[in-house]
Design a protein around this motif. Structure first.
Motif, PDB file in Angstrom:
ATOM      1  N   MET A 130      -7.587   5.244  -1.629  1.00  0.00           N
ATOM      2  CA  MET A 130      -6.845   6.335  -2.112  1.00  0.00           C
ATOM      3  C   MET A 130      -5.847   6.785  -1.210  1.00  0.00           C
ATOM      4  SD  MET A 130      -9.195   8.675  -4.473  1.00  0.00           S
ATOM      5  CE  MET A 130     -10.392   7.949  -5.594  1.00  0.00           C
ATOM      6  N   THR A 134      -1.895   6.576  -1.743  1.00  0.00           N
ATOM      7  CA  THR A 134      -1.037   7.679  -1.914  1.00  0.00           C
ATOM      8  C   THR A 134      -0.362   8.470  -0.842  1.00  0.00           C
ATOM      9  OG1 THR A 134      -3.137   9.187  -1.681  1.00  0.00           O
ATOM     10  CG2 THR A 134      -2.766   7.900  -3.944  1.00  0.00           C
ATOM     11  N   ILE A 155      -7.997  17.851  -1.324  1.00  0.00           N
ATOM     12  CA  ILE A 155      -6.756  16.722  -1.283  1.00  0.00           C
ATOM     13  C   ILE A 155      -5.598  17.590  -0.463  1.00  0.00           C
ATOM     14  CG2 ILE A 155      -5.295  15.341  -2.528  1.00  0.00           C
ATOM     15  CD1 ILE A 155      -6.933  15.868  -5.034  1.00  0.00           C
ATOM     16  N   CYS A 165      -2.674  11.146  -6.098  1.00  0.00           N
ATOM     17  CA  CYS A 165      -4.061  10.884  -5.555  1.00  0.00           C
ATOM     18  C   CYS A 165      -4.897  11.583  -6.847  1.00  0.00           C
ATOM     19  CB  CYS A 165      -4.437  11.889  -4.581  1.00  0.00           C
ATOM     20  SG  CYS A 165      -5.940  11.588  -3.848  1.00  0.00           S
TER      21      CYS A 165
END
Length: 314
Positions: A130, A134, A155, A165
Motif C-alpha cells: 500500500m 500509493t 494515513i 490508500c
C-alpha cells in the motif's frame, strides 16, 4: 484480486461504513469552512456532493468519531472532499507561518482489530505494498483504542495518495470481514482528577469536588467482590478503607498480549487505575522467554482490591 479488478473498472459499489477519529480542531474545520460559512455548511455540502451519509458524534470530548456510510464510490468522494478540505486548512495556516515545507494531510481510521492483520499482511507485505503503490504513509496502532476492540490506522500524505490508500483499505476490509463481535471505540470526555472521601467518589471540576455516583458504585461493587475484608468486621461502604490502613503487597501475573490494554496509550489507563484505587502499581519488565508480566500492587487491602478489580475489568 478479483474484487480489486472489479473496483479498478469502476464497478465496485458495495455499501460500507468507515469510521474516522478526529480531534476538535480538525473536526471544527469540517463543520465550518475557511470562507466563513455557517456551522455545519461544509459537512452538508459533502453529504450532498458525495451522497454518503456523514455523521459526527456528539458529546463534550476532545475527540469525535466521524462515520461515513454509503456505496464505495460515495465513500471515496467523501474522503476526497475531506482530504482536500484538510489540505486547504494546512495551506491557510501556513500563510501565517514561517514554515516553508507543507506538512502532509493526516487521517486516522478506526478499524476492528480482527481486520488489522489483513491490512498488515504476512510479514507486513500488504501494508508495504500500500505504501509503495500509493505514496501514502500507513501505520496500524499496536494497541487497541481504550474500552474497544478497534485500532487506529493512520494515513498521511497528499490528498491524492490518501484517496488511493483508502480505496485499497476498503478492498481489504470487504475481502476480510470482522471476526466475532466488535466493541466500537467511543471517545471519552477529557479525564478529570478523582478523589475518594467518606465512602464517596468525587471528580475535580475547577475549584470544586463534584460527587460522582457511577464511580462510587464501582468502588462499592469492587469492595463487595473482594476477599480482603477483615474477618469479623461489619462491612462499611468501603470495607477496610479506614479500618485497615496498614499497607500490604499483592502480586499477579498478566499475559504479555493483554498488558497493553492495562497500560493504555502512553500509560493513561494504568495511571487512571492508580488514581482511582489509591494503590501503588508496578509492572515488571518483560522477561526473556516468558509469556507473562508480573504486576505488584501495594496499598491498604481496600486499595489493592479496587486495583485488582479495575485491572480485571480492563
Amino acid at each position: 484480486m478479483e474484487l480489486l479488478k472489479v473496483h479498478s473498472e469502476g464497478g465496485l459499489n458495495v455499501t460500507l461504513t468507515i469510521r474516522l477519529l478526529m480531534h476538535g480542531k480538525v473536526r471544527d474545520s469540517l463543520r465550518k469552512s475557511r470562507e466563513g460559512l455557517k456551522k455545519g455548511e461544509t459537512v452538508k455540502k459533502m453529504r450532498e456532493e458525495s451522497t454518503a451519509r456523514i455523521n459526527i458524534s456528539e458529546g463534550n470530548c476532545p475527540e469525535r468519531i466521524v462515520t461515513i456510510t454509503g456505496p464505495t464510490d460515495a465513500i471515496f468522494k467523501a474522503f476526497a472532499m475531506i482530504a482536500y478540505k484538510f489540505e486547504e486548512d494546512i495551506i491557510s495556516s501556513m500563510s501565517n507561518s514561517p514554515a516553508t515545507s507543507k506538512p502532509p494531510v493526516t487521517l486516522r481510521l478506526v478499524v476492528p482489530a480482527s481486520q488489522c492483520g489483513s491490512l498488515i499482511g504476512k510479514g507486513g507485505s500488504k501494508i508495504k505494498e500500500m505504501r509503495e503503490s500509493t505514496g501514502a504513509q500507513v501505520q496500524v496502532a499496536g494497541d487497541m483504542l481504550p474500552n474497544s476492540t478497534e485500532r487506529a490506522v493512520t494515513i498521511s500524505g497528499t490528498p491524492e495518495a490518501i484517496i488511493q490508500c483508502v480505496k485499497q483499505i476498503c478492498v481489504v476490509l470487504l475481502e476480510s470481514p470482522p471476526k466475532g463481535a466488535t466493541i466500537p471505540y467511543r471517545p471519552k470526555p477529557a479525564s478529570t482528577p478523582v478523589i475518594f472521601s467518606g465512602g464517596q467518589a468525587y471528580t475535580i471540576q475547577g475549584q470544586y469536588a463534584i460527587p460522582h455516583p457511577d464511580l462510587t458504585k464501582l468502588h462499592q461493587l469492587a469492595m463487595q467482590q473482594t476477599p480482603f475484608t477483615p474477618l469479623g468486621q461489619t462491612a462499611p461502604a468501603f470495607p477496610g478503607l479506614d479500618a485497615s490502613p496498614t499497607a500490604s503487597t499483592h502480586e499477579l501475573t498478566i499475559p504479555n498480549d493483554l498488558i497493553g490494554c492495562i497500560i493504555g496509550r502512553q500509560g493513561t489507563k494504568i495511571n487512571e487505575i492508580r488514581q482511582m484505587s489509591g494503590a501503588q502499581i508496578k509492572i515488571a519488565n518483560a522477561m526473556e522467554g516468558s509469556s507473562e508480566r508480573q504486576i505488584t500492587i501495594t496499598g491498604t487491602p481496600a486499595n489493592i482490591s479496587l486495583a485488582q478489580y479495575l485491572i480485571n475489568a480492563r
